[in-house]
Motif scaffolding. Structure first.
Motif, short mmCIF file in Angstrom:
data_model
loop_
_atom_site.label_atom_id
_atom_site.label_comp_id
_atom_site.label_asym_id
_atom_site.label_seq_id
_atom_site.Cartn_x
_atom_site.Cartn_y
_atom_site.Cartn_z
N ARG B 322 11.71 -9.04 15.19
CA ARG B 322 10.48 -8.45 15.74
C ARG B 322 10.80 -7.01 16.15
NH1 ARG B 322 7.32 -12.96 17.35
NH2 ARG B 322 6.04 -11.69 18.72
N VAL B 343 7.74 2.50 10.39
CA VAL B 343 6.69 1.48 10.46
C VAL B 343 6.20 1.12 9.06
CG1 VAL B 343 4.34 1.02 11.25
CG2 VAL B 343 5.98 2.11 12.79
N GLN B 344 6.03 2.15 8.21
CA GLN B 344 5.57 1.88 6.85
C GLN B 344 6.57 1.02 6.09
OE1 GLN B 344 4.76 5.84 5.50
NE2 GLN B 344 2.77 5.88 6.53
N ASN B 347 6.09 -2.43 7.41
CA ASN B 347 4.84 -3.01 6.89
C ASN B 347 5.01 -3.44 5.44
OD1 ASN B 347 3.31 -2.84 9.19
ND2 ASN B 347 2.40 -0.87 8.68
N ALA B 350 6.04 -6.69 5.31
CA ALA B 350 5.24 -7.53 6.22
C ALA B 350 6.04 -8.01 7.42
CB ALA B 350 4.62 -8.71 5.47
N ALA B 351 6.89 -7.12 7.92
CA ALA B 351 7.70 -7.47 9.10
C ALA B 351 6.81 -7.51 10.34
CB ALA B 351 8.81 -6.45 9.28
N ASN B 352 7.32 -8.17 11.36
CA ASN B 352 6.59 -8.23 12.63
C ASN B 352 6.88 -6.94 13.39
OD1 ASN B 352 5.77 -8.78 15.32
ND2 ASN B 352 5.82 -10.95 14.83
N VAL B 353 5.92 -6.04 13.40
CA VAL B 353 6.20 -4.72 13.98
C VAL B 353 5.08 -4.27 14.89
CG1 VAL B 353 5.36 -3.64 11.86
CG2 VAL B 353 6.70 -2.28 13.45
N SER B 354 5.49 -3.68 16.00
CA SER B 354 4.58 -2.97 16.89
C SER B 354 5.00 -1.51 16.86
CB SER B 354 4.66 -3.49 18.32
OG SER B 354 4.22 -4.82 18.40
N PHE B 355 4.04 -0.65 17.07
CA PHE B 355 4.36 0.78 17.08
C PHE B 355 3.55 1.46 18.15
CE2 PHE B 355 2.88 4.93 15.03
CZ PHE B 355 3.82 5.67 15.71
N VAL B 356 4.22 2.05 19.11
CA VAL B 356 3.49 2.79 20.13
C VAL B 356 3.94 4.25 20.13
CG1 VAL B 356 2.97 0.86 21.65
CG2 VAL B 356 5.12 2.07 21.93
#
Lengths: 216, 395
Positions: B322, B343-344, B347, B350-356
């Protein structure tokens, strides 16, 4: 043409006042992989995580929304339905949800194509511009309609591609998209399920929810 | 730029002394560290700090990776400067990385100068300090050394690995090299490859060190001297890149330092000059010039994209880790576009990713500073990951 919609699960209704999200959540198989495009503050993702134990991900345009989601423990990235969907691999999710967002995209058709590539099933909800109140408002006042779902004046609304239920069905047919199910909703009550939406649904519903897939 | 303070002329604590202050792990000749360069480090020492308590099934381990000039003292007093840990806002009781709940490990990276084997150490082949005989190391080498330490400690996997800047590069390398050992990963203010501009700034710093007559081709230790001025200039130049123009303007503007008028000379008329000189002088007390050369080089060489034939997504194929990627709006050293690149890639698998992206005017250094939104988002991410890991919330 129409048939009564089964009532959404009680436990779902209790978690949110938003019946559209409750209905969408109710359509999702437990434990599935879900991508919510335009997930806002993560209300639906939170519901799905809590009740359906799904592997829930979100994409949200507003960074404030994204940060709020992440602070709630949701997996959300900042992104744009028009620009960022091509990065995802084919059939990566069981469901891709586009709730009240398609009308705000620059290229709804391309977005829908991408959604159908990424997800096995696509759930799209949008405000129905064919709703009788909308028609009446335009006819009587001669001004752009404003309703509960369309609550901003024309110069401020992000909704640049509004359509009616019939418009949407026509687009799906033109794109060879299978409409697995469709639901129409008025106010806070889910009114009907229809497999082939027609004139009546288009007239009496202020919101439509479609479940789409590519034909086998 | 003369340094009048005699205390500043003292050498940094030699590695042998520093070692006495901290836990260290020794690895003998039988387990050499194989490096990306092809060289081997026959015998290495890794200095580290731990915080919190290891749980019974060893599932609550958090590895903090430090940045270029950081060290293992992430949440405890620094033995040389006496200052608090460099990330006490992030790591500690009740902090996002809650030491009441997690067992936190922070190692001094290989090539460093706070107890882990680096160019200050004695070269077993010559009996003299390594200096430039020390092999060039990479981020992957740093991560390999950390993995060796975990092996020795009997820790199989990490609940979380996090770090900013060079620390973030280590996080990405961890996730790519050992996906099965990393449950969650937080790369902050970092990139999958060091940009041309960033390599350029590092080169300025290295040239400043090498131009110092006291550097002696890297052999200053045997001459009992140190390239203090060169290292200070390197730090001054680098420090500018860690801030933002806006933050500098807010903090210093064109304010004069202890004077009412310009002196028409080259003293530190401006507060910003005085500030930078201070940053440079204090830095040399705690850091080794050759370590600075080696670690900046490791950052320059970092190119995860190239390691995966230009398709960065392949670095994360099939990952179950994650991720939470963090960037700052005013960071121009590792701008948000670099975070988006990460992040791209995630994505794409299809990894579990959050980006802030955190709104801040404090530049790259924001990740070390008091940024409430960073703390709240990371606390949310870490807590959610802990729930998925089956780690109960702290009492």
């Amino acid at each position: 043409m129409t048939e009564p919609m089964r009532a959404p699960s009680e436990n779902l209704l209790q978690t949110s006042g938003r019946t559209d999200l409750v209905l969408i959540a109710d359509l999702i198989e437990p434990g599935s992989r879900v991508l919510d495009v335009g997930c806002g503050d993560g209300t639906l993702l939170q519901m799905l995580t809590n009740i359906k134990d799904v592997d829930a991900r979100g994409v949200e345009l507003s960074q404030t929304g994204v940060n709020a989601c992440v602070a709630r423990g949701l997996s959300v990235v900042q992104g744009d339905a028009d620009a960022d969907l091509p990065a995802y691999p084919d059939q990566a999710f069981d469901y891709v949800i586009l709730s009240q967002t398609i009308q705000a995209t620059r290229k709804p058709k391309s977005v829908l194509d991408e959604l159908l590539r990424i997800g096995r099933r696509v759930i799209v909800s949008f405000p129905n511009f064919g709703y009788w109140k909308v028609r009446l408002h335009l006819m009587m006042s001669g001004r752009m309609p404003m309703t509960d779902l369309l609550d901003q004046p024309w110069y401020e609304t992000p909704n640049i591609h509004l359509c009616t239920i019939r418009d949407f069905v026509t687009m799906c047919e033109g794109m060879n998209v299978k409409i697995e199910n469709a639901y129409a909703r008025r106010g806070n009550r889910i009114k009907m399920r229809f497999s082939k939406p027609g004139m009546l649904a288009n007239l009496i519903s202020d919101e439509a929810i479609f479940i789409l897939s590519r034909p086998d | 730029m003369t340094d009048q303070n005699p205390a500043h002329r003292a050498a940094a604590i030699p590695a042998e002394e520093a070692v006495k202050l901290q836990p260290v792990a020794q690895f003998g000749n039988h387990t050499p560290l194989r490096l990306d360069s092809g060289a081997e480090l026959a015998s290495i020492r890794i200095a580290y700090q731990t915080y919190g308590t290891l749980n019974d099934d060893k599932s609550n381990v958090v590895l903090v990776c430090h940045a270029l000039t950081g060290d293992q003292f992430v949440a405890s007093r620094h033995p040389i400067t006496g200052k608090p840990g460099w990330w006490e806002t992030m790591v500690g009781p009740g902090r996002p990385v809650d030491t009441n709940r997690f067992y936190v490990i922070c190692t001094n990276i290989i090539g460093g100068c706070m107890g882990t084997t680096g160019p200050m150490d004695t070269n077993p082949a010559t009996g003299k300090p390594y200096g430039l005989k020390f092999p060039v190391i990479t981020v992957a080498d740093m991560v390999r050394a950390q993995a060796k330490l975990l092996d020795q400690l009997g820790i199989e996997d990490l609940f979380c690995v996090l770090g900013g800047s060079l620390g973030g590069m280590q996080v990405l390398r961890w996730a790519a090299s050992y996906p099965e050992r990393v449950f969650s990963a937080i790369p902050i203010a970092t990139a999958t490859r060091h940009s041309s501009q960033n390599i350029a700034f590092h080169e300025v710093g290295r040239q400043a060190i090498m131009a110092d007559r006291d550097w002696h081709g890297g052999d200053y230790q045997s001459r009992a001297t140190r390239p203090r001025k060169g290292l200070a200039v390197a730090r001054m130049a680098a420090h500018i890149t860690y801030l933002s123009g806006q933050a500098l303007h807010r903090k210093f503007g064109r304010n004069l330092q202890d004077r009412d008028a310009l002196t028409f000379g080259f003293e530190a008329d401006f507060q910003i000059e005085s500030y930078l000189r201070h940053q440079g002088f204090t830095f040399v007390d705690r850091f080794d010039a050759n370590s600075y050369l080696y670690i900046t080089r490791a950052m320059d060489y970092f190119d995860l994209d190239a390691d995966y034939d230009g398709i960065i997504a392949n670095a994360f194929k099939g990952t179950k880790t994650r991720f939470c990627v963090v960037s700052f709006t005013s960071d121009w050293l590792f701008p948000t576009s670099e975070a988006r690149h990460i992040v791209q890639a995630l994505n794409a698998v299809a990894a579990n990713v959050s980006f802030v992206e955190i709104e801040s005017d404090k530049g790259h250094d924001a990740f070390l500073l008091d940024e409430p939104e960073m703390f709240s988002t990371l606390a949310g991410f870490i807590n959610s990951a802990a729930v998925h890991r089956g780690l109960a919330k702290a009492e």
